[in-house]
Scaffold this active site. Sequence first.
Site, PDB file in Angstrom:
ATOM      1  N   GLU A   1     -13.260   5.637  -1.332  1.00  0.00           N
ATOM      2  CA  GLU A   1     -14.293   4.902  -0.529  1.00  0.00           C
ATOM      3  C   GLU A   1     -15.082   5.780   0.140  1.00  0.00           C
ATOM      4  OE1 GLU A   1     -12.944   0.908   0.288  1.00  0.00           O
ATOM      5  OE2 GLU A   1     -11.286   1.959   0.535  1.00  0.00           O
TER       6      GLU A   1
ATOM      7  N   LYS B   1     -15.974   5.169   4.164  1.00  0.00           N
ATOM      8  CA  LYS B   1     -14.782   4.937   5.243  1.00  0.00           C
ATOM      9  C   LYS B   1     -14.856   6.001   6.185  1.00  0.00           C
ATOM     10  CE  LYS B   1     -11.192   2.327   3.692  1.00  0.00           C
ATOM     11  NZ  LYS B   1      -9.817   1.944   4.485  1.00  0.00           N
TER      12      LYS B   1
ATOM     13  N   GLU C   1       0.845  -1.373  -0.021  1.00  0.00           N
ATOM     14  CA  GLU C   1       0.021  -0.107   0.050  1.00  0.00           C
ATOM     15  C   GLU C   1       0.865   1.277  -0.040  1.00  0.00           C
ATOM     16  OE1 GLU C   1      -2.995   0.314   3.441  1.00  0.00           O
ATOM     17  OE2 GLU C   1      -3.454  -1.764   2.849  1.00  0.00           O
TER      18      GLU C   1
ATOM     19  N   GLU D   1      -9.820  10.189   4.321  1.00  0.00           N
ATOM     20  CA  GLU D   1      -9.557   8.797   4.119  1.00  0.00           C
ATOM     21  C   GLU D   1     -10.399   8.116   3.264  1.00  0.00           C
ATOM     22  OE1 GLU D   1      -8.556   6.066   5.844  1.00  0.00           O
ATOM     23  OE2 GLU D   1      -6.917   7.246   6.414  1.00  0.00           O
TER      24      GLU D   1
END
Length: 498
Positions: free
Chosen positions: A317, A320, A263, A326
Amino acid sequence: MAMRFLLLLFAVYVAATDEEPFIGVNIGRDLSDMPHPTQVVALLKAQQIRHVRLYDADEAMLVGLANTGIQVAVSVPNEEILAIGQSNTTAAKWVSHNVVAHYPATNITAICVGSEVLTTLPNAAKVLVSALKFIHSAVVASNLDRQIKVSTPLSSSMILDSFPPSQAFFNRSLNQVLVPMLGFLQSTNSYLMLNIYPYYDYMQSNGVIPLDYALFKPLPPNKEAIDSNTLLHYSNVFDAVVDAAYFAMSFLNYTNIPVMVTETGWPSKGDSNEPDATVENANTYNSNLIKRVLNITGTPKHPGIGVSTYIYELYNEDTKAGPLSEKNWGLFDANGVPVYVLHLTGSGGVLANDTTNQTYCIAKDGADPKMLQAGIDWACGPGKVDCSPLLQGELCYEPDNVVAHANYAFDTYYHLMGKSPESCDFNDMATISTTDPSHGSCVFPGSIGKNGTFPNVTLSSMNSTNSISSACNLHRGELGIRSLLMVIVLLIWGVVSL
């Protein structure tokens, strides 16, 4: 004898790595409107993404990835680590259901056992090595150990005193787990999987780390960070952390385990206290990262040895938890529209969502109108193209003729199929063109709009069969009267005493 041993050690190291370093993407699913696996795969094909990491082993996604050749890393979710780490039988069932059942149609190449378990799940940490061994035993029993590596992604935060890299060491409180884990990785020729986030390093440094150093921006020699012990120069955070991991492993006497970054990325939007989470910075970081990995630059400690890397992440996303950043690490939104256009000209096709080599599928000159109509009907029906933009009053209704409507339907299907040449045929009524057929407010899939992004029609919603059918029926009602680097460059690096 010593030189022969070192050459053998190097050969083992190279054998444990891919034939060439790659750029992959993580696919998270915390979206309020998660695209159908068919859409996801179409986007991967269109962007020439050949490596993905899943945070689970979702069956629908694995089925969707079948027969694509895309290399897939599946994951044992953190909540399953305790059960698997305490039962060889449970591990065997997991591998049978989530790996063997899909292989080789789905090209599974790695199993990530949990994610950042040592730093986030102390209760499961004690059985992590057992979980790794049990999963690997099941892979061996299935005769897949040569094709599938087993490891566990770790947070780079467990590397202490990371600069200078030569002084780095792992958090000693974790050595009871780390030492046998590294032994397992070395004995199975696997990778140390590491999550590296220069964004957080920069944000938490209180101004010590310059933004340009975090973003891979070119630095003059006098601005580079120098390891006083090795005199190696570091021009970015990413390289420094990767080398810190190598030095930390060597501190525990493990010197031939390659690092794979599972990641890394940069958010494109943040709250008011996150001023550097911007589209420009995210674009700069990921564009520079991709070019650096694919150019096999390596790190100062291991020049010419590529570091395969998964970008976090494919989609924004929106569900999240946490700060705004985030929700905004994605390269694309849920419709497959790029959040920004990466600057990747000259770096190969992967994720090159710029204007280079754009192609379109359009009706051939002089094509039979009845055959074109049949092609439209097929594309808008079995082909699962969203033809609603062709309805009366919608953006692509005008000009109201079969050729213009065929251009839109054919090109949309062509892009859904990853721009494969065979998808632009339609009984020899279609041809591939480099001329953008967009007109007025009707922007075709693959076309770069005025704001530098792909239109949201690139990938239509496929979550509802009924909505596809309804759009197709309406479309027919109006139109019926007209009837998707070389084999490893072996650079012999100088023998560095670790």
